[in-house]
Design a protein around this motif. Structure first.
Motif, mmCIF file in Angstrom:
data_model
loop_
_atom_site.group_PDB
_atom_site.id
_atom_site.type_symbol
_atom_site.label_atom_id
_atom_site.label_comp_id
_atom_site.label_asym_id
_atom_site.label_seq_id
_atom_site.Cartn_x
_atom_site.Cartn_y
_atom_site.Cartn_z
ATOM 1 N N TYR A 67 27.628 -32.677 21.369
ATOM 2 C CA TYR A 67 27.142 -31.875 22.504
ATOM 3 C C TYR A 67 25.541 -31.607 22.189
ATOM 4 O O TYR A 67 24.959 -31.767 23.384
ATOM 5 C CB TYR A 67 27.792 -30.362 22.349
ATOM 6 N N HIS A 71 23.076 -33.248 25.049
ATOM 7 C CA HIS A 71 22.325 -32.509 26.082
ATOM 8 C C HIS A 71 20.790 -32.355 25.398
ATOM 9 O O HIS A 71 20.102 -31.413 25.757
ATOM 10 C CB HIS A 71 23.152 -31.010 26.029
ATOM 11 N N PRO A 121 27.966 -23.409 26.328
ATOM 12 C CA PRO A 121 28.642 -24.327 26.974
ATOM 13 C C PRO A 121 30.298 -23.975 27.270
ATOM 14 O O PRO A 121 30.525 -23.231 26.586
ATOM 15 C CB PRO A 121 28.724 -25.818 26.169
ATOM 16 N N THR A 125 32.825 -28.753 29.377
ATOM 17 C CA THR A 125 31.507 -29.481 28.963
ATOM 18 C C THR A 125 31.792 -30.300 27.551
ATOM 19 O O THR A 125 31.552 -31.624 27.407
ATOM 20 C CB THR A 125 30.461 -28.530 28.816
ATOM 21 N N ASP A 129 31.799 -34.244 26.869
ATOM 22 C CA ASP A 129 31.033 -34.871 26.017
ATOM 23 C C ASP A 129 31.513 -35.764 24.959
ATOM 24 O O ASP A 129 31.131 -36.678 24.639
ATOM 25 C CB ASP A 129 30.062 -33.727 25.451
#
Length: 135
Positions: A67, A71, A121, A125, A129
């Motif tokens: 994650y 991001h 998140p 999400t 990912d």
């Protein structure tokens, strides 16, 4: 939903990673609090908090590593360290520090990030990912 093929990613199958998403998501508020307070936690301490054996903790932290990498966030999972070395998971994680000096530099980046304004998140999400890295 039937999965036809299991893909390997860092010693875990795609299915194993996906199964760990809900619990891994619950680690985030704890790790954000550590970051805000400028603290670390050992694998054993995090495991005890979530009723997991300390050896199982890195497999859940791998989700958070994915994650944060996806991001472009500082790696919250690097705040969980080995009890003796005080260094995070090494080869299991992206851009993990390899020595204590690197760990301290990494922690400064994590501590200096504005985690209060960073959103939380959701499961979708994290699933997306994990799917990106497994393809």
């Amino acid at each position: 939903m039937k999965r036809v093929k299991k893909e390997k990613y860092e010693h875990q199958t795609f299915d194993e990673l996906v199964d760990k998403v809900p619990l891994a998501l619950s680690f985030i508020p704890v790790l954000k609090l550590l970051a805000i307070r400028g603290e670390t936690m050992t694998y054993k301490e995090l495991g005890q908090l979530f009723n997991l054996h300390y050896r199982a903790v890195p497999s859940y932290l791998r989700i958070l590593d994915i994650y944060c990498q996806t991001h472009r966030l500082p790696h919250l999972n690097h705040l969980v360290v080995h009890q003796l070395s005080q260094v995070s998971g090494g080869a299991n994680f992206t851009d993990a520090p390899t020595n204590f000096h690197d760990q301290l530099e990494d922690q400064e980046k994590i501590y200096n990030h504005d985690w209060l304004s960073a959103g939380m998140p959701d499961k979708a999400t994290l699933y997306k990912d994990v799917a990106k890295v497994a393809i």
